[in-house]
Write a protein that holds these residues in place. Structure first.
Motif, PDB file in Angstrom:
ATOM      1  N   HIS A 153       2.314   3.128  -5.950  1.00 35.90           N
ATOM      2  CA  HIS A 153       2.403   2.146  -5.202  1.00 35.90           C
ATOM      3  C   HIS A 153       3.649   2.028  -4.562  1.00 35.90           C
ATOM      4  CE1 HIS A 153      -1.966   0.600  -4.784  1.00 35.90           C
ATOM      5  NE2 HIS A 153      -1.938   0.754  -6.167  1.00 35.90           N
ATOM      6  N   GLN A 154       4.808   1.930  -5.489  1.00 33.28           N
ATOM      7  CA  GLN A 154       6.043   1.916  -5.154  1.00 33.28           C
ATOM      8  C   GLN A 154       6.462   2.923  -4.180  1.00 33.28           C
ATOM      9  OE1 GLN A 154       8.181   1.954  -8.723  1.00 33.28           O
ATOM     10  NE2 GLN A 154       7.360  -0.085  -9.509  1.00 33.28           N
ATOM     11  N   LYS A 170       6.586  13.518   1.191  1.00 33.07           N
ATOM     12  CA  LYS A 170       5.340  13.931   0.708  1.00 33.07           C
ATOM     13  C   LYS A 170       5.053  13.544  -0.959  1.00 33.07           C
ATOM     14  CE  LYS A 170       4.128  15.343   4.605  1.00 33.07           C
ATOM     15  NZ  LYS A 170       3.077  14.742   5.414  1.00 33.07           N
ATOM     16  N   ILE A 171       3.966  12.807  -1.320  1.00 32.80           N
ATOM     17  CA  ILE A 171       4.175  12.517  -2.646  1.00 32.80           C
ATOM     18  C   ILE A 171       2.673  13.418  -3.317  1.00 32.80           C
ATOM     19  CG2 ILE A 171       3.376  10.507  -4.019  1.00 32.80           C
ATOM     20  CD1 ILE A 171       4.405   8.762  -1.990  1.00 32.80           C
ATOM     21  N   GLY A 172       3.006  13.892  -4.360  1.00 33.26           N
ATOM     22  CA  GLY A 172       2.190  14.852  -5.139  1.00 33.26           C
ATOM     23  C   GLY A 172       1.883  14.277  -6.455  1.00 33.26           C
ATOM     24  N   VAL A 173       0.858  14.383  -7.124  1.00 31.60           N
ATOM     25  CA  VAL A 173       0.347  14.186  -8.466  1.00 31.60           C
ATOM     26  C   VAL A 173      -0.024  15.516  -9.190  1.00 31.60           C
ATOM     27  CG1 VAL A 173      -1.237  12.868  -9.961  1.00 31.60           C
ATOM     28  CG2 VAL A 173      -0.187  11.783  -8.149  1.00 31.60           C
ATOM     29  N   LEU A 191      -3.139   7.615  -2.050  1.00 29.02           N
ATOM     30  CA  LEU A 191      -1.735   7.355  -2.203  1.00 29.02           C
ATOM     31  C   LEU A 191      -0.968   8.714  -2.166  1.00 29.02           C
ATOM     32  CD1 LEU A 191      -2.128   4.625  -5.086  1.00 29.02           C
ATOM     33  CD2 LEU A 191      -1.287   4.153  -2.596  1.00 29.02           C
ATOM     34  N   VAL A 192      -1.285   9.657  -2.105  1.00 31.67           N
ATOM     35  CA  VAL A 192      -0.980  10.992  -2.431  1.00 31.67           C
ATOM     36  C   VAL A 192      -1.278  12.124  -1.488  1.00 31.67           C
ATOM     37  CG1 VAL A 192      -0.826  10.793  -4.692  1.00 31.67           C
ATOM     38  CG2 VAL A 192      -2.781  11.843  -3.795  1.00 31.67           C
ATOM     39  N   GLN A 215      -2.340  17.055   6.531  1.00 28.86           N
ATOM     40  CA  GLN A 215      -3.489  16.911   5.865  1.00 28.86           C
ATOM     41  C   GLN A 215      -3.328  16.658   4.461  1.00 28.86           C
ATOM     42  OE1 GLN A 215      -6.511  19.864   7.204  1.00 28.86           O
ATOM     43  NE2 GLN A 215      -4.885  20.544   8.306  1.00 28.86           N
ATOM     44  N   GLN A 216      -4.356  15.926   3.754  1.00 26.84           N
ATOM     45  CA  GLN A 216      -4.471  15.836   2.155  1.00 26.84           C
ATOM     46  C   GLN A 216      -4.787  17.014   1.726  1.00 26.84           C
ATOM     47  OE1 GLN A 216      -6.923  12.244   1.935  1.00 26.84           O
ATOM     48  NE2 GLN A 216      -5.135  11.410   0.650  1.00 26.84           N
TER      49      GLN A 216
END
Length: 589
Positions: A153-154, A170-173, A191-192, A215-216
């Motif tokens: 979330h941050q 870009k955010i990845g898990v 979120l990702v 795209q995700q």
């Protein structure tokens, strides 16, 4: 198949119908022209079909045998890709890693970075300048997952602000949480941009390229073969004096509380040749301590070569059993430990995390004999109650566990033991809890990792057992276990006062730049004043002590978590005993 439809249908590919033409004598030329047009359309259609994907491209594994042309400086792709090669390049984009959870996740981070580095990405330690933020995650407990949810979330808020002034972030898990919570991360919370499970790190460049297009992208497929044996991890430790080497992945034990088999898959071991190659490389780089890693590290079994595959059964610790059929053949953990320990006599070897069932006598005798294999064993008990151990499907009783402890101490008299315990597991009574406290007192551990039970979806406990211990009861039992653990650790550590310990220096103490910190063979933290020292058996002036040096330290005092002492001299694994007769403190010079 709906996801594949855009690859198979084009707005230019009109359906064809077979129409029987009518012929008229005055339209002969027109008819010939019509035939030519139909022929041209058919040829165009066949050409497009031939150049498009076929059935093999959508079946995992079949496309691997197809030959493809790659750049001379690139490794062959492990699967067919429909993205042009240049789109998978990093083009100097900066990647920021955050790693949560176990040491396996540290190693996973190093593997992921090795893959991205070869594709032209750069690494940054400054979040504000990152183009890609990758979280290497843990799902073992609810608290670990909640920490990552809060962080996402941050990062999402930071990403939205950044879109106005900079290139999109870009955010990845990566890792276990990606495997377990794909739907929640991608679809519900959104979120990702990228998800990659523990067996999908090779696919990261392609996933990031898709995300860069808006795209995700996700790949959370588990593998029965992936060990990343051909990838040399890029060590991220700042001092570079210790390193983790993954030797196997996954777990077959299926303990009822554990999510690991569902997030990391079945056990598979890395070929011994690639492990030895990596350890040799680390030795050449000056690394002084290597920790062999695995979810069940001492169940290692390499069957990659035919002459390893004998018919002998896997040996377990006496009194232990498994829920799976006994395995046959393969190069075992004792064989690997023997070969690794011979590479560099001045390099310490540790391993984690083992299972108590996989400590046959040959492993224990090898640890006792080799100076550079640390005399420290992690022995996860989880509970001291037979009823709880049975509900956990651990494969042993408390009596069998204590017999193993006695056997270990007999073969390795100066061994240090650590353990894991879960407080408040399903059905645990007050009497069960008291039995756990009793076991902690009987064994006498130096270090422990204790947690209140956290129910995990997909596990056997989630489907078959009742999480019926109240949260406040779990917390109270956890605090009592921690209290007893510290009492026993203080007693065990107090016996070291006056002894000389060989310490591998890690660097400055966190509390004072005037002190250094290191670890003993038994993995106990030692703090001592920073002073220049003589090199043992060499007449010369004093020289500074640096990270990666071995020093001999006289222990002066202790508490339940660390030792304090005074450094006597520079040393080495081959130049001194790791443990000596205790000397009275008043004889210090």
């Amino acid at each position: 198949m709906r996801a594949l439809k855009p690859l198979l249908v084009s707005q230019h590919w009109a359906p064809l119908r077979c129409i029987q033409p009518r012929y008229c004598s005055h339209l002969t030329n027109a008819t010939v022209t019509s035939k030519q047009k139909r022929s041209t359309v058919c040829e165009s259609f066949r050409s497009k079909v031939a150049s498009g994907p076929n059935f093999q491209d959508f079946v995992k594994g079949l496309s691997e045998s197809r030959t493809s042309v790659v750049d001379a400086d690139e490794e062959p792709s492990y699967k067919q890709s429909y993205l042009p090669g240049h789109l998978e390049r990093g083009n100097s984009r900066k990647v920021y890693f955050e790693t949560y959870g176990c040491q396996m996740n540290v190693n996973d981070t190093e593997i992921a970075w090795s893959i991205l580095q070869k594709k032209g990405y750069l690494r940054t330690v400054d979040l504000n300048e990152a183009d890609v933020v990758l979280l290497v995650t843990c799902s073992i407990r609810e608290r670990a997952e909640q920490t990552i949810w809060n962080r996402l979330h941050q990062l999402t808020a930071m990403k939205k602000k950044r879109l106005r002034t900079h290139s999109p972030m870009k955010i990845g898990v990566l890792g276990c949480m990606a495997e377990r919570l794909k739907t929640e991360l991608l679809e519900r919370e959104k979120l990702v941009d990228v998800l990659a499970g523990p067996d999908a790190y090779r696919d990261l460049p392609r996933l990031l390229a898709i995300a860069d297009g808006g795209q995700q992208a996700s790949n959370v497929l588990l593998s029965l073969e992936e060990t990343y044996a051909d990838i040399m991890p890029v060590q991220l430790a700042p001092q570079g004096r210790s390193a983790f080497v993954s030797i196997m992945r996954g777990c077959d034990n299926m303990c009822t509380y554990c999510i690991v088999p569902f997030t990391r898959g079945r056990e598979r071991s890395r070929p011994v040749s690639s492990i030895l190659e990596e350890v040799c490389m680390l030795s050449d780089q000056g690394v002084k301590e290597v920790t062999l890693l695995g979810q069940n590290v001492n169940s290692y079994r390499d069957t990659s070569e035919e002459h390893f595959c004998a018919s002998d059964l896997t040996k377990l610790s006496r009194g232990f059993k498994t829920i799976y059929q006994t395995k046959r053949g393969g190069l075992r953990f004792s064989d690997l430990l023997d070969r690794v320990s011979r590479i560099d006599p001045d390099m310490r070897i540790r391993f984690t995390s083992p299972h108590p069932k996989d400590f046959p006598d040959e492993v224990l005798h090898l640890i006792a004999e080799r100076r550079n294999i640390c005399k420290q064993i992690h022995l996860p008990a989880q509970s001291g109650s037979n009823q709880v151990l049975k509900a956990m499907r651990r494969g042993y009783t408390s009596e069998a566990y204590l017999d193993l402890v006695g056997n270990i101490k007999q073969i390795i008299p100066d061994v240090s033991l650590s353990s894991d315990f879960i407080c408040g597991f399903c059905g645990e009574t007050e009497d069960d809890h008291q039995q756990t406290l009793s076991l902690i007192r009987q064994v006498g551990y130096n270090t422990g990792f204790l947690f209140a039970y956290s129910m995990r979806k997909k596990t056997h406990a989630f489907h078959r057992l009742q999480d019926d211990v109240a949260a406040e009861v779990k917390q109270r039992r956890l605090e009592e276990c921690i209290g007893v653990f510290r009492e026993e650790a203080l007693r065990v550590n107090a016996a070291l006062v006056g002894s000389r310990q060989l310490v591998l220096v890690e660097g400055e103490s966190k509390r004072s730049a005037k002190e250094l910190c290191g670890r003993t063979d038994g993995n106990m933290k030692v703090i001592f004043p920073k002073e220049d020292l003589l090199i043992q058996s060499v007449e010369s002036s004093n020289v500074p002590v640096s990270a990666g040096d071995y020093v001999l330290v006289q222990i002066l005092s202790t508490n339940s978590q660390s030792l304090r002492g005074i450094a006597l001299t520079h040393s080495s694994l081959g130049g001194t005993l790791t443990r000596c007769e205790a000397l009275p403190v008043d004889q210090l010079t």
